[in-house]
Write an enzyme that holds these catalytic residues in place. Structure first.
Site, PDB file in Angstrom:
ATOM      1  CB  THR A 139      -6.077  -3.181  10.037  1.00 12.96           C
ATOM      2  OG1 THR A 139      -6.829  -4.265   9.644  1.00 12.96           O
ATOM      3  CG2 THR A 139      -5.378  -3.777  11.435  1.00 12.96           C
ATOM      4  CG  ASP A 140     -11.020  -4.551   8.257  1.00 10.50           C
ATOM      5  OD1 ASP A 140     -10.161  -5.052   8.399  1.00 10.50           O
ATOM      6  OD2 ASP A 140     -11.938  -4.760   7.526  1.00 10.50           O
ATOM      7  CD  GLU A 141      -6.850  -8.625   9.943  1.00 11.88           C
ATOM      8  OE1 GLU A 141      -6.177  -9.148  10.888  1.00 11.88           O
ATOM      9  OE2 GLU A 141      -6.742  -8.934   8.607  1.00 11.88           O
ATOM     10  CB  ILE A 169      -0.975  -0.136   1.185  1.00 13.68           C
ATOM     11  CG1 ILE A 169      -1.763  -1.275   1.404  1.00 13.68           C
ATOM     12  CG2 ILE A 169      -2.088   1.158   1.041  1.00 13.68           C
ATOM     13  CD1 ILE A 169      -2.685  -1.528   2.455  1.00 13.68           C
ATOM     14  CE1 TYR A 204      -1.000  -6.191  10.758  1.00 18.57           C
ATOM     15  CE2 TYR A 204      -3.296  -7.128  10.599  1.00 18.57           C
ATOM     16  CZ  TYR A 204      -2.386  -6.149  10.288  1.00 18.57           C
ATOM     17  OH  TYR A 204      -2.694  -5.049   9.355  1.00 18.57           O
ATOM     18  CB  SER A 205      -5.823  -7.759  14.692  1.00 20.08           C
ATOM     19  OG  SER A 205      -5.902  -8.929  15.357  1.00 20.08           O
ATOM     20  CE  LYS A 211      -1.577  -1.455  11.497  1.00 14.92           C
ATOM     21  NZ  LYS A 211      -0.535  -0.844  11.265  1.00 14.92           N
TER      22      LYS A 211
HETATM   23  P1  NAD Z   1       3.151  -4.916   3.516  1.00 18.01           P
HETATM   24  O1  NAD Z   1       3.947  -5.968   4.228  1.00 18.01           O
HETATM   25  O2  NAD Z   1       3.260  -4.989   2.115  1.00 18.01           O
HETATM   26  O3  NAD Z   1       4.269  -3.484   3.626  1.00 18.01           O
HETATM   27  C1  NAD Z   1       5.004  -3.092   4.824  1.00 18.01           C
HETATM   28  C2  NAD Z   1       6.120  -2.482   4.459  1.00 18.01           C
HETATM   29  O4  NAD Z   1       6.748  -2.104   5.929  1.00 18.01           O
HETATM   30  C3  NAD Z   1       7.179  -3.208   4.086  1.00 18.01           C
HETATM   31  O5  NAD Z   1       7.945  -2.464   3.013  1.00 18.01           O
HETATM   32  C4  NAD Z   1       7.951  -3.498   4.965  1.00 18.01           C
HETATM   33  O6  NAD Z   1       9.666  -3.715   4.707  1.00 18.01           O
HETATM   34  C5  NAD Z   1       8.067  -2.247   5.970  1.00 18.01           C
HETATM   35  N1  NAD Z   1       8.446  -2.445   7.274  1.00 18.01           N
HETATM   36  C6  NAD Z   1       8.313  -3.398   8.222  1.00 18.01           C
HETATM   37  N2  NAD Z   1       8.972  -3.216   9.386  1.00 18.01           N
HETATM   38  C7  NAD Z   1       9.299  -2.119   9.051  1.00 18.01           C
HETATM   39  C8  NAD Z   1      10.246  -1.517  10.226  1.00 18.01           C
HETATM   40  N3  NAD Z   1      10.464  -1.920  11.445  1.00 18.01           N
HETATM   41  N4  NAD Z   1      10.675  -0.264   9.738  1.00 18.01           N
HETATM   42  C9  NAD Z   1      10.412   0.304   8.608  1.00 18.01           C
HETATM   43  N5  NAD Z   1       9.738  -0.221   7.563  1.00 18.01           N
HETATM   44  C10 NAD Z   1       9.260  -1.641   7.992  1.00 18.01           C
HETATM   45  O7  NAD Z   1       2.208  -4.242   4.090  1.00 18.01           O
HETATM   46  P2  NAD Z   1       0.632  -3.437   3.326  1.00 18.01           P
HETATM   47  O8  NAD Z   1      -0.345  -4.651   2.969  1.00 18.01           O
HETATM   48  O9  NAD Z   1       1.199  -2.481   2.394  1.00 18.01           O
HETATM   49  O10 NAD Z   1       0.181  -2.785   4.530  1.00 18.01           O
HETATM   50  C11 NAD Z   1       0.517  -1.414   4.792  1.00 18.01           C
HETATM   51  C12 NAD Z   1      -0.033  -0.983   6.272  1.00 18.01           C
HETATM   52  O11 NAD Z   1      -1.523  -0.879   5.978  1.00 18.01           O
HETATM   53  C13 NAD Z   1       0.016  -1.568   7.329  1.00 18.01           C
HETATM   54  O12 NAD Z   1       0.179  -0.946   8.551  1.00 18.01           O
HETATM   55  C14 NAD Z   1      -0.948  -2.504   7.494  1.00 18.01           C
HETATM   56  O13 NAD Z   1      -1.113  -3.002   9.077  1.00 18.01           O
HETATM   57  C15 NAD Z   1      -1.894  -1.727   6.966  1.00 18.01           C
HETATM   58  N6  NAD Z   1      -3.265  -2.255   6.208  1.00 18.01           N
HETATM   59  C16 NAD Z   1      -3.314  -3.263   5.397  1.00 18.01           C
HETATM   60  C17 NAD Z   1      -4.305  -3.759   4.660  1.00 18.01           C
HETATM   61  C18 NAD Z   1      -4.174  -4.757   3.502  1.00 18.01           C
HETATM   62  O14 NAD Z   1      -5.061  -5.224   3.121  1.00 18.01           O
HETATM   63  N7  NAD Z   1      -2.968  -5.039   3.137  1.00 18.01           N
HETATM   64  C19 NAD Z   1      -5.354  -3.230   5.182  1.00 18.01           C
HETATM   65  C20 NAD Z   1      -5.567  -2.439   6.321  1.00 18.01           C
HETATM   66  C21 NAD Z   1      -4.446  -1.953   6.682  1.00 18.01           C
HETATM   67  O1  DAU Z   2      -8.558  -6.516   6.988  1.00 21.71           O
HETATM   68  C1  DAU Z   2      -7.404  -5.762   6.816  1.00 21.71           C
HETATM   69  C2  DAU Z   2      -6.540  -6.904   6.801  1.00 21.71           C
HETATM   70  O2  DAU Z   2      -6.444  -7.774   5.579  1.00 21.71           O
HETATM   71  C3  DAU Z   2      -4.931  -6.188   6.912  1.00 21.71           C
HETATM   72  O3  DAU Z   2      -4.791  -5.621   8.032  1.00 21.71           O
HETATM   73  C4  DAU Z   2      -3.818  -7.213   6.654  1.00 21.71           C
HETATM   74  O4  DAU Z   2      -2.524  -6.663   6.863  1.00 21.71           O
HETATM   75  C5  DAU Z   2      -4.013  -8.106   5.729  1.00 21.71           C
HETATM   76  O5  DAU Z   2      -3.069  -9.260   5.560  1.00 21.71           O
HETATM   77  C6  DAU Z   2      -5.219  -8.690   5.613  1.00 21.71           C
HETATM   78  O6  DAU Z   2      -5.504  -9.705   6.401  1.00 21.71           O
HETATM   79  P1  DAU Z   2      -6.078 -11.172   6.161  1.00 21.71           P
HETATM   80  O7  DAU Z   2      -5.778 -12.089   7.107  1.00 21.71           O
HETATM   81  O8  DAU Z   2      -7.669 -10.867   6.018  1.00 21.71           O
HETATM   82  O9  DAU Z   2      -5.591 -11.453   4.719  1.00 21.71           O
HETATM   83  P2  DAU Z   2      -4.976 -12.793   3.969  1.00 21.71           P
HETATM   84  O10 DAU Z   2      -4.646 -12.434   2.557  1.00 21.71           O
HETATM   85  O11 DAU Z   2      -3.953 -13.344   4.777  1.00 21.71           O
HETATM   86  O12 DAU Z   2      -6.279 -13.544   4.115  1.00 21.71           O
HETATM   87  C7  DAU Z   2      -7.555 -13.230   3.603  1.00 21.71           C
HETATM   88  C8  DAU Z   2      -8.335 -14.500   3.906  1.00 21.71           C
HETATM   89  O13 DAU Z   2      -8.074 -15.440   3.030  1.00 21.71           O
HETATM   90  C9  DAU Z   2      -8.256 -15.078   5.194  1.00 21.71           C
HETATM   91  O14 DAU Z   2      -9.789 -15.414   5.385  1.00 21.71           O
HETATM   92  C10 DAU Z   2      -7.332 -16.129   5.349  1.00 21.71           C
HETATM   93  C11 DAU Z   2      -7.767 -16.607   3.834  1.00 21.71           C
HETATM   94  N1  DAU Z   2      -6.607 -17.061   3.235  1.00 21.71           N
HETATM   95  C12 DAU Z   2      -5.249 -16.586   3.321  1.00 21.71           C
HETATM   96  C13 DAU Z   2      -4.309 -17.007   2.667  1.00 21.71           C
HETATM   97  C14 DAU Z   2      -2.996 -16.424   2.545  1.00 21.71           C
HETATM   98  C15 DAU Z   2      -6.696 -18.603   2.582  1.00 21.71           C
HETATM   99  O15 DAU Z   2      -7.798 -19.237   2.586  1.00 21.71           O
HETATM  100  N2  DAU Z   2      -5.643 -19.367   2.158  1.00 21.71           N
HETATM  101  C16 DAU Z   2      -4.339 -18.466   2.054  1.00 21.71           C
HETATM  102  O16 DAU Z   2      -3.465 -19.096   1.530  1.00 21.71           O
END
Ligand code: NAD
Ligand code: DAU
Length: 349
Positions: free
Chosen positions: A140-142, A13, A165-166, A169
């Site tokens: 995050t909504d988690e 993101i 994780y959650s 956060k």
């Molecule tokens: P991501 O894992 O792709 O990216 C995280 C980045 O943070 C990476 O580039 C990593 O190198 C960097 N990082 C990790 N530890 C670090 C540290 N100690 N110092 C500096 N950099 C560090 O994650 P993402 O999916 O892009 O998520 C970004 C943010 O959004 C997170 O805070 C996550 O909790 C939040 N978020 C993600 C989602 C989702 O669906 N992916 C949804 C809601 C919120």
């Molecule tokens: O809701 C926001 C969150 O969404 C973010 O805060 C997290 O950073 C992000 O990783 C994501 O969390 P989830 O656990 O929902 O995402 P993930 O892609 O790991 O899994 C999505 C759903 O799919 C979950 O119900 C678990 C399931 N899953 C996931 C993987 C990786 C599978 O069934 N098989 C898989 O291999």
């Protein structure tokens, strides 16, 4: 010119957000920092690495010394903290780094911002800050845990995190809000639902399934596959964060949801059909411990108060996302082979 510090800028993101902001605000200076963990890939920002308004520092947000040096060098107006350990499955195996990065790393950033932005640092009870500054925490909504049938998370819903994780956060959110209440630091928080789109690391459901499908590998579905997530296009998330940064109310929390609840198995089948593969690839595996059954996010507040709405429909967004991974198989292969981890050394030494 405003200066924006974006942490975790080489992740999924964060990299989409930096590209979005450089395009939307071409007069801003963006300082990207990232520890380049396994999830950070500087190649995600290859298209803008020569932009004179972008600087990158490899820095860990837990490294107080280095973060303070960055704040000493630049006059920062906004901080957007994306840096985090973000994968639930990893947090179950190795919780420690989730707590240190996500909670303590956030505190280091809050301290650095407080120190630079305070108008009278000699007065320990000073609550006055430079005009126009803001610390935005990406949550995050988690943090709300699993939603009951018919329930939608509002900003007032109780925090009931299920995974390390959650929980980390939720801890970071509380620390950020404590800095607002205790020190008056200008803080906002956003809690987004599951994002999808280009450059997502293939440990997360959608890119993992797309890539395994392309290679005809088994598609792991946890438990019965009926868990529900509320999918949001990453660009809609970036636009929401931009709006909160500029128009959000100090001290407020904003949910950002996709209004798009889908069962995991339906997403997996949609990807299979789009790629013309067989459902025989589906492999039901053991469920994730503590697995949240359903997320559903109410975005009324950001819609009504800031005028945010989604630009991407899920059907079209998912098709475009699948096409992106197909068109960027070099990026995929460098991740799958581990070669992406050498990119930084090759480019920057
Ligand atoms: P991501 O894992 O792709 O990216 C995280 C980045 O943070 C990476 O580039 C990593 O190198 C960097 N990082 C990790 N530890 C670090 C540290 N100690 N110092 C500096 N950099 C560090 O994650 P993402 O999916 O892009 O998520 C970004 C943010 O959004 C997170 O805070 C996550 O909790 C939040 N978020 C993600 C989602 C989702 O669906 N992916 C949804 C809601 C919120
Ligand atoms: O809701 C926001 C969150 O969404 C973010 O805060 C997290 O950073 C992000 O990783 C994501 O969390 P989830 O656990 O929902 O995402 P993930 O892609 O790991 O899994 C999505 C759903 O799919 C979950 O119900 C678990 C399931 N899953 C996931 C993987 C990786 C599978 O069934 N098989 C898989 O291999």
């Amino acid at each position: 010119m405003k200066t924006l510090l974006v942490t975790g800028g080489c992740g999924f993101i964060g990299s989409n957000f930096i590209r979005y902001m450089l395009d939307k605000h071409p007069d801003y200076m963006i300082i990207g920092i990232d520890a380049l963990t396994y999830a950070g890939n500087p190649e995600n920002l290859k298209s803008i690495e020569d932009n004179p308004n972008y600087r990158f520092f490899r820095a860990d947000i837990r490294n107080r010394n280095m973060i303070e040096q960055i704040f000493a060098f630049y006059t920062i107006d906004y901080v957007v903290n994306f840096a985090a350990e973000s994968h639930v499955d990893r947090s179950i195996k190795e919780p420690d780094v989730f707590l240190t990065t996500n909670i303590l790393g956030t505190q280091v950033l809050l301290d650095a911002a407080k120190r630079q932005w305070r108008l009278h640092p000699g007065n320990k009870y000073d609550r006055s800050y430079r005009d126009g500054v803001r610390f935005h925490q990406i949550s995050t909504d988690e943090v709300y845990g699993s939603a009951d049938d018919g329930e939608k998370f509002t900003e007032e819903s109780p925090l009931r995190p299920s995974s390390p994780y959650s929980a980390s956060k939720a801890g970071a959110d509380m620390v950020a809000m404590a800095y607002r209440r205790t020190y008056g630091l200008p803080v906002t928080i956003s809690r987004s639902s599951n994002n999808y789109g280009p450059y997502q690391f293939p440990e997360k459901l959608i890119p993992l399934i797309i890539i395994n499908c392309i290679y005809d590998r088994p598609l792991p579905v946890y438990g019965d596959g009926l868990q529900i997530r509320d999918w949001l296009h990453v660009n809609d998330h970036c636009r929401a964060v931009d709006m909160i940064l500029h128009s959000g109310k100090d001290g407020d929390i904003y949910n950002i949801g996709g209004d798009n609840e889908k069962a995991n198995i339906d997403i997996v089948k949609q990807i299979i059909h789009t790629l013309g593969k067989s459902e025989e690839l589906i492999n039901y595996v053991e469920d994730r411990p503590g697995h949240d059954r359903r997320y559903a996010t109410d975005s009324t507040k950001i819609e009504t108060q800031l005028g945010w709405s989604r630009n991407h429909s899920f059907e079209q967004g998912l098709e475009e996302c699948i096409s992106w991974y197909l068109d960027n198989m070099g990026w995929v292969k460098r991740i799958v082979s581990g070669e992406y981890r050498r990119y930084f050394e090759t480019m920057y030494g």
